[in-house]
Structures are given as structure tokens and as C-alpha cells.
Design a protein around this motif. Sequence first.
Motif, mmCIF file in Angstrom:
data_model
loop_
_atom_site.group_PDB
_atom_site.id
_atom_site.type_symbol
_atom_site.label_atom_id
_atom_site.label_comp_id
_atom_site.label_asym_id
_atom_site.label_seq_id
_atom_site.Cartn_x
_atom_site.Cartn_y
_atom_site.Cartn_z
ATOM 1 N N TYR A 1 22.260 54.577 35.233
ATOM 2 C CA TYR A 1 23.389 54.217 34.391
ATOM 3 C C TYR A 1 24.666 54.400 35.201
ATOM 4 C CZ TYR A 1 20.203 54.291 30.448
ATOM 5 O OH TYR A 1 19.166 54.040 29.592
ATOM 6 N N VAL A 2 25.527 53.404 35.154
ATOM 7 C CA VAL A 2 26.803 53.434 35.884
ATOM 8 C C VAL A 2 27.927 53.512 34.840
ATOM 9 C CG1 VAL A 2 28.302 52.173 37.463
ATOM 10 C CG2 VAL A 2 25.830 52.093 37.763
ATOM 11 N N TYR A 3 28.894 54.379 35.116
ATOM 12 C CA TYR A 3 30.012 54.537 34.195
ATOM 13 C C TYR A 3 31.078 53.483 34.466
ATOM 14 C CZ TYR A 3 33.760 56.564 31.472
ATOM 15 O OH TYR A 3 34.761 56.744 30.558
ATOM 16 N N ILE A 4 31.520 52.804 33.411
ATOM 17 C CA ILE A 4 32.553 51.779 33.489
ATOM 18 C C ILE A 4 33.768 52.296 32.730
ATOM 19 C CG2 ILE A 4 33.130 49.368 33.038
ATOM 20 C CD1 ILE A 4 30.565 49.663 34.705
ATOM 21 N N ARG A 5 34.910 52.405 33.406
ATOM 22 C CA ARG A 5 36.144 52.840 32.752
ATOM 23 C C ARG A 5 36.661 51.754 31.797
ATOM 24 N NH1 ARG A 5 37.716 57.465 34.899
ATOM 25 N NH2 ARG A 5 37.287 57.915 37.060
ATOM 26 N N GLY A 6 37.537 52.159 30.890
ATOM 27 C CA GLY A 6 38.151 51.192 29.984
ATOM 28 C C GLY A 6 39.015 50.202 30.748
ATOM 29 N N TYR A 7 39.042 48.972 30.269
ATOM 30 C CA TYR A 7 39.844 47.948 30.946
ATOM 31 C C TYR A 7 40.276 46.870 29.957
ATOM 32 C CZ TYR A 7 35.504 45.212 30.951
ATOM 33 O OH TYR A 7 34.373 44.541 30.580
ATOM 34 N N PHE B 1 41.077 45.271 24.721
ATOM 35 C CA PHE B 1 40.755 46.458 25.501
ATOM 36 C C PHE B 1 39.272 46.741 25.333
ATOM 37 C CE2 PHE B 1 40.171 51.060 25.990
ATOM 38 C CZ PHE B 1 40.704 51.225 27.250
ATOM 39 N N VAL B 2 38.562 46.850 26.449
ATOM 40 C CA VAL B 2 37.132 47.170 26.438
ATOM 41 C C VAL B 2 37.013 48.664 26.681
ATOM 42 C CG1 VAL B 2 34.895 46.744 27.508
ATOM 43 C CG2 VAL B 2 36.565 44.878 27.311
ATOM 44 N N ARG B 3 36.437 49.359 25.730
ATOM 45 C CA ARG B 3 36.323 50.811 25.810
ATOM 46 C C ARG B 3 35.403 51.227 26.960
ATOM 47 N NH1 ARG B 3 37.881 53.653 21.532
ATOM 48 N NH2 ARG B 3 36.182 55.136 21.610
ATOM 49 N N PRO B 4 35.610 52.417 27.515
ATOM 50 C CA PRO B 4 34.699 52.910 28.554
ATOM 51 C C PRO B 4 33.267 52.940 28.035
ATOM 52 C CG PRO B 4 36.591 54.362 28.331
ATOM 53 C CD PRO B 4 36.648 53.395 27.193
ATOM 54 N N HIS C 1 41.246 45.028 35.105
ATOM 55 C CA HIS C 1 41.276 43.798 34.332
ATOM 56 C C HIS C 1 39.898 43.171 34.179
ATOM 57 C CE1 HIS C 1 45.628 43.915 34.351
ATOM 58 N NE2 HIS C 1 45.579 44.169 35.642
ATOM 59 N N SER C 2 38.866 43.848 34.693
ATOM 60 C CA SER C 2 37.508 43.338 34.534
ATOM 61 C C SER C 2 36.533 44.505 34.660
ATOM 62 C CB SER C 2 37.186 42.298 35.612
ATOM 63 O OG SER C 2 37.071 42.926 36.877
ATOM 64 N N GLU C 3 35.308 44.265 34.220
ATOM 65 C CA GLU C 3 34.292 45.307 34.334
ATOM 66 C C GLU C 3 34.004 45.630 35.794
ATOM 67 O OE1 GLU C 3 29.672 45.605 33.268
ATOM 68 O OE2 GLU C 3 30.980 45.567 31.495
ATOM 69 N N ALA C 4 34.049 44.637 36.639
ATOM 70 C CA ALA C 4 33.787 44.875 38.068
ATOM 71 C C ALA C 4 34.841 45.817 38.657
ATOM 72 C CB ALA C 4 33.768 43.555 38.822
ATOM 73 N N GLU C 5 36.119 45.628 38.290
ATOM 74 C CA GLU C 5 37.181 46.507 38.784
ATOM 75 C C GLU C 5 37.052 47.916 38.219
ATOM 76 O OE1 GLU C 5 40.943 44.821 37.771
ATOM 77 O OE2 GLU C 5 40.747 43.151 39.145
ATOM 78 N N ALA C 6 36.569 48.026 36.974
ATOM 79 C CA ALA C 6 36.510 49.317 36.299
ATOM 80 C C ALA C 6 35.240 50.105 36.602
ATOM 81 C CB ALA C 6 36.626 49.108 34.785
ATOM 82 N N ASN D 1 47.599 50.643 31.138
ATOM 83 C CA ASN D 1 46.411 51.465 31.104
ATOM 84 C C ASN D 1 46.030 51.886 32.508
ATOM 85 O OD1 ASN D 1 44.064 52.646 30.036
ATOM 86 N ND2 ASN D 1 42.886 50.900 30.701
ATOM 87 N N GLY D 2 46.118 53.165 32.768
ATOM 88 C CA GLY D 2 45.734 53.710 34.053
ATOM 89 C C GLY D 2 45.907 55.213 34.013
ATOM 90 N N PRO D 3 45.191 55.930 34.849
ATOM 91 C CA PRO D 3 45.254 57.385 34.776
ATOM 92 C C PRO D 3 46.628 57.947 35.101
ATOM 93 C CG PRO D 3 44.009 56.663 36.708
ATOM 94 C CD PRO D 3 44.274 55.449 35.868
ATOM 95 N N ASN D 4 47.337 57.366 36.050
ATOM 96 C CA ASN D 4 48.657 57.878 36.397
ATOM 97 C C ASN D 4 49.681 57.553 35.322
ATOM 98 O OD1 ASN D 4 48.124 59.037 39.076
ATOM 99 N ND2 ASN D 4 47.578 56.944 39.570
ATOM 100 N N THR D 5 49.532 56.408 34.654
ATOM 101 C CA THR D 5 50.429 56.045 33.565
ATOM 102 C C THR D 5 50.333 57.084 32.456
ATOM 103 O OG1 THR D 5 50.105 53.703 34.044
ATOM 104 C CG2 THR D 5 50.985 54.256 31.873
ATOM 105 N N GLN D 6 49.116 57.392 32.034
ATOM 106 C CA GLN D 6 48.940 58.318 30.927
ATOM 107 C C GLN D 6 49.318 59.735 31.327
ATOM 108 O OE1 GLN D 6 45.010 57.628 29.378
ATOM 109 N NE2 GLN D 6 45.487 55.516 28.887
#
Length: 168
Positions: A160-166, A148-151, A84-89, A22-27
Motif C-alpha cells: 500500500y502506498v500513501y497518497i497525500r491530499g491533492y 480536493f481528493v482526500r489523502p 495537482h494529481s495523484e502521481a504528484e501526491a 494546499n501544502g505543508p508549508n502553507t498550513q
Amino acid sequence: MKTKPILSIFAAALICAGCEGNGPNTQNGAVAGGALGALTGAIIGNNSGGHNGLAGAAIGGVVGAIAGGTIGNSIDHQNGTLYHSEAEATTNVAVEAVPPPPPPPAELQTAQPTPSAVWIYGYYDYDGAQYLWVPGHWEIPPPGAVQFVRPHWRYRGGTYVYIRGYWR
């Protein structure tokens, strides 16, 4: 060329898009590789004398998606865009009011490509200016991940802060 087989090939390429992580470059790599592979395979198959453009496109699309996804996945690992965590995403996109996403398009869950693959339902990703649809796809979870935690948006300190999927 008929439109329906081309859409099926493109859908197959999107399935493989999620099989690498899961990552933008992968997709992006999987989709671009699948499209280029399908086009190249169709040309080669059609020029082989037997008019096997559709079969060539199908094979080229799948191979291209896997190759593109693998290359993109390597870039995601190098750039740290596999979360791999909300903090990273957590992104730096912060708003006072969450902009509503458009209604999601209809999607069809396809056959599971491997027993370890997990279906990720389609979702809207937010780039700071607009929502971008990420179609549902199969992914093989990273080692140690189970869900998988959805965005989503998280309220923090008045915005409000946007959290990417992770994966976690």
C-alpha cells in the motif's frame, strides 16, 4: 485571560490557514503566523492602556495567519509541494498493511470566508511513522482545480502506498 476567546482566535487562525492553498508549508506557516500574531496582538492590545488584549489577539491572529500562510504557500510552490494529481501526491511510504488511524476528533465547520472557498474536512496525514490530524479548514482552490481528493492509501504491486491530499 479566558480560555474560550483564545480558542476562538486560534480557530480563526486555522480558518485562514487553508485560504492560501494546499501544502505543508502553507498550513504550518498559517498556524504559526496566527499563533505568533495572536500573542503579539494580545500583548500590544493589553499594553495600549485600554486593555484591548482580546481584540488585539484577534486581529493579530488573522493577520499573522494570512501572512504566515502566504509565505508558506510561496515555499510550497518553490518546493513543489502543492499537488495537482495523484502521481504528484504519491509518497515513498509503502507498507504491507495499512495502519489504522485513530478516530477523528469532532470538528465544527465555520462560516465560509469567501464565496470561492471550499471546505476541506479534517483528515489524518501519514508521515511514515504516525498519523497527524489536519483540522477541517477553508481553502481557495488553485487555478483550474475543482475538487480536493482526500489523502488515501492505494494498493500497488503487493504494498500500500500513501497518497497525500491533492486538487484536481
